[in-house]
Write an enzyme that holds these catalytic residues in place. Structure first.
Site, PDB file in Angstrom:
ATOM      1  N   ARG A  39      68.016 -41.277 -10.966  1.00 53.08           N
ATOM      2  CA  ARG A  39      68.167 -42.248  -9.961  1.00 53.08           C
ATOM      3  C   ARG A  39      69.045 -42.466  -9.762  1.00 53.08           C
ATOM      4  O   ARG A  39      69.901 -42.703  -8.124  1.00 53.08           O
ATOM      5  CB  ARG A  39      66.642 -42.529 -10.560  1.00 53.08           C
ATOM      6  CG  ARG A  39      66.749 -43.741  -9.482  1.00 53.08           C
ATOM      7  CD  ARG A  39      65.157 -44.321  -9.604  1.00 53.08           C
ATOM      8  NE  ARG A  39      64.314 -43.405 -10.264  1.00 53.08           N
ATOM      9  CZ  ARG A  39      62.946 -44.367 -10.233  1.00 53.08           C
ATOM     10  NH1 ARG A  39      62.830 -45.891 -10.672  1.00 53.08           N
ATOM     11  NH2 ARG A  39      62.017 -43.497 -10.611  1.00 53.08           N
ATOM     12  N   HIS A  85      62.358 -34.843  -2.447  1.00 54.79           N
ATOM     13  CA  HIS A  85      62.726 -36.349  -3.374  1.00 54.79           C
ATOM     14  C   HIS A  85      60.853 -36.679  -2.632  1.00 54.79           C
ATOM     15  O   HIS A  85      61.291 -37.091  -2.218  1.00 54.79           O
ATOM     16  CB  HIS A  85      63.529 -36.773  -2.838  1.00 54.79           C
ATOM     17  CG  HIS A  85      64.248 -37.338  -3.159  1.00 54.79           C
ATOM     18  ND1 HIS A  85      64.488 -37.603  -4.299  1.00 54.79           N
ATOM     19  CD2 HIS A  85      64.090 -39.032  -3.296  1.00 54.79           C
ATOM     20  CE1 HIS A  85      65.290 -38.891  -4.847  1.00 54.79           C
ATOM     21  NE2 HIS A  85      64.421 -40.166  -4.037  1.00 54.79           N
ATOM     22  N   TYR A 129      63.184 -42.992  16.081  1.00 50.84           N
ATOM     23  CA  TYR A 129      63.801 -43.529  17.285  1.00 50.84           C
ATOM     24  C   TYR A 129      66.071 -42.719  17.393  1.00 50.84           C
ATOM     25  O   TYR A 129      66.681 -42.507  17.955  1.00 50.84           O
ATOM     26  CB  TYR A 129      64.486 -45.072  17.312  1.00 50.84           C
ATOM     27  CG  TYR A 129      63.443 -45.537  17.383  1.00 50.84           C
ATOM     28  CD1 TYR A 129      62.540 -45.082  18.629  1.00 50.84           C
ATOM     29  CD2 TYR A 129      62.413 -46.751  17.409  1.00 50.84           C
ATOM     30  CE1 TYR A 129      61.656 -45.359  19.175  1.00 50.84           C
ATOM     31  CE2 TYR A 129      61.177 -47.546  17.264  1.00 50.84           C
ATOM     32  CZ  TYR A 129      60.831 -46.796  18.202  1.00 50.84           C
ATOM     33  OH  TYR A 129      59.447 -47.130  18.523  1.00 50.84           O
TER      34      TYR A 129
END
Length: 762
Positions: A39, A85, A129
């Site tokens: 991580r 993931h 967007y």
């Protein structure tokens, strides 16, 4: 009642008794290792954390190369969290946004279209967007994935596979840096210039025993995405990279500007005509939001903590342009810069902690040399894996090409076998000693492939493959050839990031700062003359300019003058009170003289029953004579009695009936002390007998049978003692011969010369 068979296990049989601390420790260790290795810490080999690697891999699978059309970020994020993931979409999108920000990454790996945030600190638009695709740098980082260079591991659900690391030659770890906090450890790596990284690597390949100092000759230090300056000494920077731990002092860059004659200046000062000027910042420290910096400065102005600054304006467009307007043209530009560095994030620190996962997934802090060596070993390993993979492909192709050539040499017989035999494959294999793959390939040949031209091309391909195979075999067997090949590939990559390219040009200047200017907030006060007026009832004000001290100052009814003196706005005003405490006020903070001023007790905590006995501007490195009404006193350094707080500073210790009475400056040329008591006795003694103390009651200056001290002063004995004559004449009388009164300190004394003032005051 439900019966259970013997082969059905009771779920409660799975419960195991274990000490709570041991069970907790074991599980926390598993979590910690997961955080460290999967991580938070980047891999040394490709400089990526798993989330970044999976993002780029998903985009590659979607064929989002630099030449293709953009795809919605939502599509990319969906693929990443669905296939590779399984975490929150917000965290994945945030990671993707950072990869696209040219002010966050020195060499962006994602090319965004739409609002991906800005250096002001504004967030990116929602992923529905925005659109994205990979950059050329990302393609270089992933180069070789299809060439057997790295292992592929199963995804979290085992349905697909993903690369363990990326094999590309782009040195992403140092080029783009990384930050992360794991369990018990953290990493903090700044970005660097690719050309310098490659130069240092080439030096190590040529000379594995190169000293760290030699590497630092070509590897200058951080190169941040937002430019700016690193102002640490070369020694400090070198030591940080040698140990893998340290910190860098980053500063914003004051831009170049034109003076009134049109000449460029490198100071950031823009001349506006009429003596006016302003300072412009064109680059800010890495990871500093421009909006936050503007807010910081505006707050300092509002709180009057930066009094030499009038205004700050953000005139940025594509380029950063922050304008600082000074209070007046008389402000020292260097002082303004220094104050901005000290009081705002225009100067900040970036820590260096080269804590990375090595090829064995083991975390550790590495120095620059070890890190580059490990990365080089990994690139050699990738080169060898690519070579072996290519040799396998060549061997496979050679097998087919040789089969085709046999077919061309025996074309008529091959055709005859195919036309006449029921099992032509077996017959061909037996007659021409073909392998199964060769026979199958011949049978699958198209008629158009039987042209003479095809045969010539096959023979050329066969020769080329043999030549390439020979070269690759030599490469496998020769470490020297491997190093040469790696150097050649690195040199080719360097051309894309050379110093003369827009992407490769160094942005951050490494330059040791000039010695720090002795900085204090007082130094920022603009120096102007003032006249300080303190009334008998403790109202204080400061008139602008040096006005006559005997002027007609107005006071409240029932109040009157007490002290008036000339000072500068940069001075500190010392206030002495009869209880022995001293207070300090800034002359620049005194109220103006349009009204009656303000009560001094609103500025400092003076006891209600205490009276002010002296007020004067502080003169550094000078001495004051303090004396009480009991005839005790001492000298004190003015620098020792400066009070930092409203409560002041206790200097002369007093007791009931004893008060601080006299505070006088001791001129450096004076060598004696004169004391006169209420009993009109005068004593003069050497100044050397007066101790210099920081605090206390003092020593006996004159002994009295009745009454106390009336006045005390200092003098130069050879000049004699002077006093003002009575009446309106204003004449001064001087008594030269003072031998009769010169005795040891603490004596009773004798009557003063004829004509000495009747009020016993010097």
């Amino acid at each position: 009642m439900v019966s259970t068979t013997d082969d059905e296990s009771d779920p409660f049989d799975a419960i195991v008794d274990a000490p709570f601390d041991a069970a907790l420790s074991e599980r926390y260790l598993v979590y910690a290792l997961s955080t460290i290795t999967a991580r938070s810490l980047p891999d040394l080999r490709d400089g990526l954390k798993p989330v970044h690697r999976r993002l780029l891999w998903a985009m590659r699978q979607l064929k989002l190369d630099p030449a293709s059309a953009y795809k919605k970020s939502a599509r990319v994020v969906g693929d990443v969290i669905g296939k590779y993931h399984p975490h929150g979409d917000a965290s994945v999108y945030d990671a993707m946004v950072r990869l696209a920000q040219d002010f966050s990454l020195r060499y962006p790996l994602v090319q965004g279209q739409g609002n991906f945030g800005n250096i002001d600190g504004d967030n990116a638009a929602a992923y529905r967007y925005t659109e994205a695709r990979l950059t050329k740098t990302a393609i270089q980082l992933m180069a070789g994935l299809d060439e057997g260079t790295v292992d592929f591991i199963p995804t979290y659900n085992g349905e697909e596979s993903e690369p363990d690391i990326f094999p590309g030659l782009f040195p992403n770890l140092l080029a783009n840096g990384a930050t992360g906090i794991a369990v018990g450890m953290a990493t903090s790596i700044p970005s660097h210039n690719v050309a310098e990284i490659i130069d240092a690597t080439l030096m190590l390949i040529d000379n594995p025993h190169a000293e760290h100092a030699q590497l630092m000759e070509v590897f200058k230090g951080p190169d941040f995405a937002t430019g700016g300056l690193v102002v640490d000494s070369p020694e400090a920077i070198s030591h940080a990279y040698e140990t893998g731990k340290g910190a860098f002092r980053m500063r914003g860059r004051f831009s170049t500007g034109k003076d009134t004659a049109g000449n460029w200046e490198e100071t950031g000062i823009e001349k506006l005509g009429g003596g006016q000027w302003q300072i412009v910042v064109s680059e800010i420290p890495y990871m500093l939001a421009k909006g936050k910096l503007i807010e910081q400065v505006a707050q300092l102005i509002a709180d009057k903590k930066l009094p030499i600054l009038e205004d700050v304006r953000d005139e940025s467009d594509e380029q950063i342009r922050i304008v600082f307007v000074p209070k007046s043209r008389n402000v020292d530009p260097e002082l303004l810069k220094e104050s901005l560095y000290r009081l705002t994030d225009l100067e900040s620190r970036f820590s260096l902690n080269l804590n990375v996962l090595d090829s064995q997934r083991t975390p550790g802090v590495m120095g620059l040399k070890l890190l580059l060596q490990e990365w080089t070993y990994n690139q050699i390993d990738i080169l060898l894996r690519r070579t072996r993979h290519r040799l396998e492909k060549i061997a496979s192709r050679l097998e087919l090409v040789e089969g085709y050539i046999i077919a061309y040499l025996n074309l008529d017989r091959i055709i005859e076998i195919i036309r006449t035999e029921d099992e032509p494959k077996a017959v061909m294999m037996a007659e021409f000693n073909l392998t199964d793959r060769q026979a199958e390939a011949i049978l699958n040949m198209r008629l158009r492939s039987l042209r003479k031209l095809e045969e010539m091309e096959l023979r050329q391909e066969h020769a080329d493959l043999l030549k390439e195979q020979d070269e690759l075999q030599k490469l496998l067997e020769s470490p020297a050839r491997q190093r040469t090949r790696l150097k050649r590939d690195l040199a080719t990559l360097r051309k894309d990031y050379a110093e003369d390219t827009e992407l490769g040009r160094r942005r951050t200047t490494i330059a040791q700062a000039t010695p720090t200017v002795e900085f204090s907030m007082d130094a920022m006060i603009e120096k102007e003359p003032v006249t300080v007026i303190l009334s008998a009832k403790g109202w204080i004000r400061a008139a602008r300019g040096h006005v006559p001290l005997d002027g007609d100052f107005k006071f409240k009814e029932g109040d009157g003058p007490a002290f008036a003196f000339h000072a500068q706005t940069t001075d500190k005003i010392l206030i002495a009170v009869d209880n022995g405490r001293f207070y300090t006020l800034g002359a620049d903070k005194l109220p103006g003289a349009r009204g009656f001023g303000e009560p001094i007790r609103t500025m400092v905590d003076i006891d209600s029953d205490a009276h002010i006995v002296a007020a004067m501007p502080h003169k550094p490195k000078s001495q004051l004579l303090l004396a009480s009404n009991a005839g005790r006193g001492f000298a004190v350094e003015t620098d020792e009695i400066m009070a930092e707080t409203r409560k002041g500073k206790a200097v002369m210790s007093t007791k009931p009936g004893v008060q601080l009475m006299i505070v006088r400056e001791i001129p450096p040329e004076h060598d004696h002390v004169a004391v006169v008591g209420d009993n009109r006795k005068l004593v003069i003694f050497s100044l050397e007998e007066l101790p210099v103390m920081a605090k206390g009651q003092g020593v006996t200056l004159q002994r009295y049978r009745d009454g106390g001290m009336s006045d005390v002063t200092t003098l130069k004995l050879e000049d004699g003692l002077s006093w003002t004559m009575g009446g309106d004449t204003g004449r001064t009388r001087t008594e030269k011969d003072m031998v009769m009164w010169k005795v040891a300190r603490g004596a009773a004394g004798r009557l003063p010369p004829n004509g000495f003032p009747r009020d016993n005051k010097f």
